[in-house]
Design a protein around this motif. Structure first.
Motif, short mmCIF file in Angstrom:
data_model
loop_
_atom_site.label_atom_id
_atom_site.label_comp_id
_atom_site.label_asym_id
_atom_site.label_seq_id
_atom_site.Cartn_x
_atom_site.Cartn_y
_atom_site.Cartn_z
N VAL A 64 0.87 -1.17 0.00
CA VAL A 64 0.00 0.00 0.00
C VAL A 64 0.91 1.22 0.00
O VAL A 64 1.66 1.44 0.95
N ASN A 65 0.87 2.00 -1.06
CA ASN A 65 1.77 3.14 -1.21
C ASN A 65 1.33 4.35 -0.39
O ASN A 65 0.18 4.46 0.00
N GLY A 66 2.26 5.25 -0.17
CA GLY A 66 1.98 6.49 0.55
C GLY A 66 2.75 6.56 1.85
O GLY A 66 3.31 5.56 2.32
N ASN A 67 2.77 7.74 2.45
CA ASN A 67 3.46 7.93 3.73
C ASN A 67 2.89 7.07 4.84
O ASN A 67 3.60 6.64 5.73
N ASP A 68 1.59 6.84 4.78
CA ASP A 68 0.93 6.03 5.81
C ASP A 68 0.59 4.64 5.28
O ASP A 68 -0.30 3.98 5.76
N GLY A 69 1.33 4.20 4.26
CA GLY A 69 1.11 2.89 3.64
C GLY A 69 1.80 1.78 4.40
O GLY A 69 2.30 1.96 5.51
N GLY A 70 1.87 0.63 3.80
CA GLY A 70 2.49 -0.54 4.42
C GLY A 70 2.28 -1.75 3.55
O GLY A 70 2.09 -1.65 2.34
N GLU A 71 2.27 -2.91 4.17
CA GLU A 71 2.04 -4.18 3.47
C GLU A 71 0.60 -4.61 3.70
O GLU A 71 -0.04 -4.22 4.68
N ALA A 72 0.08 -5.44 2.80
CA ALA A 72 -1.29 -5.94 2.92
C ALA A 72 -1.36 -7.36 2.39
O ALA A 72 -0.66 -7.71 1.44
N THR A 73 -2.20 -8.17 3.01
CA THR A 73 -2.48 -9.52 2.52
C THR A 73 -3.99 -9.68 2.42
O THR A 73 -4.72 -9.22 3.30
N THR A 93 -8.92 -7.88 3.60
CA THR A 93 -7.53 -7.46 3.52
C THR A 93 -7.06 -7.11 4.92
O THR A 93 -7.76 -6.39 5.64
N GLN A 94 -5.88 -7.60 5.30
CA GLN A 94 -5.27 -7.28 6.58
C GLN A 94 -3.99 -6.51 6.28
O GLN A 94 -3.23 -6.90 5.40
N SER A 95 -3.75 -5.41 7.03
CA SER A 95 -2.63 -4.54 6.68
C SER A 95 -2.12 -3.76 7.88
O SER A 95 -2.85 -3.54 8.85
N ASN A 96 -0.86 -3.32 7.77
CA ASN A 96 -0.32 -2.39 8.76
C ASN A 96 -0.37 -0.95 8.25
O ASN A 96 0.11 -0.05 8.91
N ALA A 97 -1.00 -0.72 7.11
CA ALA A 97 -1.20 0.64 6.59
C ALA A 97 -2.32 1.30 7.38
O ALA A 97 -3.13 0.63 8.04
N SER A 98 -2.39 2.62 7.31
CA SER A 98 -3.48 3.34 7.98
C SER A 98 -4.79 3.04 7.26
O SER A 98 -4.81 2.64 6.10
N VAL A 99 -5.91 3.27 7.96
CA VAL A 99 -7.22 3.04 7.35
C VAL A 99 -7.41 3.91 6.12
O VAL A 99 -7.82 3.41 5.07
N PRO A 100 -7.11 5.23 6.16
CA PRO A 100 -7.29 6.04 4.94
C PRO A 100 -6.45 5.53 3.76
O PRO A 100 -6.93 5.49 2.62
N LEU A 156 -5.43 2.46 3.24
CA LEU A 156 -6.00 1.19 2.81
C LEU A 156 -7.27 1.41 1.99
O LEU A 156 -7.46 0.76 0.96
N VAL A 157 -8.12 2.33 2.42
CA VAL A 157 -9.34 2.64 1.66
C VAL A 157 -8.97 3.20 0.29
O VAL A 157 -9.53 2.80 -0.73
N ARG A 158 -8.01 4.14 0.25
CA ARG A 158 -7.57 4.70 -1.05
C ARG A 158 -7.03 3.60 -1.95
O ARG A 158 -7.28 3.59 -3.15
N PHE A 159 -6.26 2.70 -1.38
CA PHE A 159 -5.64 1.61 -2.14
C PHE A 159 -6.70 0.71 -2.78
O PHE A 159 -6.61 0.36 -3.95
N VAL A 160 -7.72 0.34 -2.02
CA VAL A 160 -8.75 -0.58 -2.51
C VAL A 160 -9.78 0.14 -3.38
O VAL A 160 -10.19 -0.38 -4.42
#
Length: 191
Positions: free
Chosen positions: A87-96, A111-118, A120-124
């Protein structure tokens, strides 16, 4: 005038007669390639692909840095897709993610992730969405992001992991998957 076409080759009938062999050739080629089927009445459900969610999530739990849960889905649910992504961005991370087909034929993905909720929502969703409601499932508060013409998104923040659900499923199916996931202990991670 022997060079002139015969009269029968000078009208729309000539065009139709020329097209018939071409259409027959296309049908034969498509049949040989196996890209056509005939199903009188209505379409039938094809075979659902198999995806081994257990092995995939266990492997991700060994590789990723946040707790991952294996949903204990209701009888008849079949995992058919999944994978992990960044998940890209400053508040991104990995997702499965793992997608499931329900007995009703609906699709629900978690989807489970260490990215922030915003993030993750933008990503999906492909862009930002606002919260339109709340759902409480098995002691966890889920934020609902509904938008006309788009699949709903549900998210919850469990501290070190954020969860997001989306798909064509019903609210009841979303609740079932939410309870099946949040009620489980995290899988063992790398020692």
């Amino acid at each position: 005038m022997p060079a002139d076409k015969p009269r029968f080759l000078q009208n729309n009938r000539d065009m139709a007669l020329s097209m018939i062999p071409l259409v027959l050739i296309c049908i034969v080629v498509a049949a040989i390639a196996g890209q056509c089927s005939f199903s009188p009445g209505h379409p039938t459900q094809g075979k659902i692909p198999h995806y081994d969610a257990t092995d995939a999530l266990r492997a991700d739990a060994q590789q990723l840095t946040f707790p991952i849960r294996l949903p204990r889905t209701p009888e008849g649910w079949q995992s058919n897709s999944g994978g992990h992504d960044t998940v890209n961005g400053n508040d991104g991370g990995e997702a499965t993610s793992v997608g499931y087909i329900t007995p009703a034929g609906d699709y629900v993905r978690i989807t489970q992730s260490n990215a922030s909720v915003p993030a993750l929502v933008r990503f999906v969703a492909g862009g930002a969405r606002g919260v339109t409601g709340e759902e409480s499932v098995a002691g966890h508060q889920w934020s609902v992001y509904a938008q006309t013409g788009a699949e709903p998104i549900w998210t919850t923040d469990m501290g070190s992991v954020r969860m997001l659900m989306t798909g064509s499923g019903t609210d009841a199916e979303f609740r079932q998957l939410a309870a099946a996931t949040t009620g489980e202990a995290p899988l063992p991670s790398q020692p």
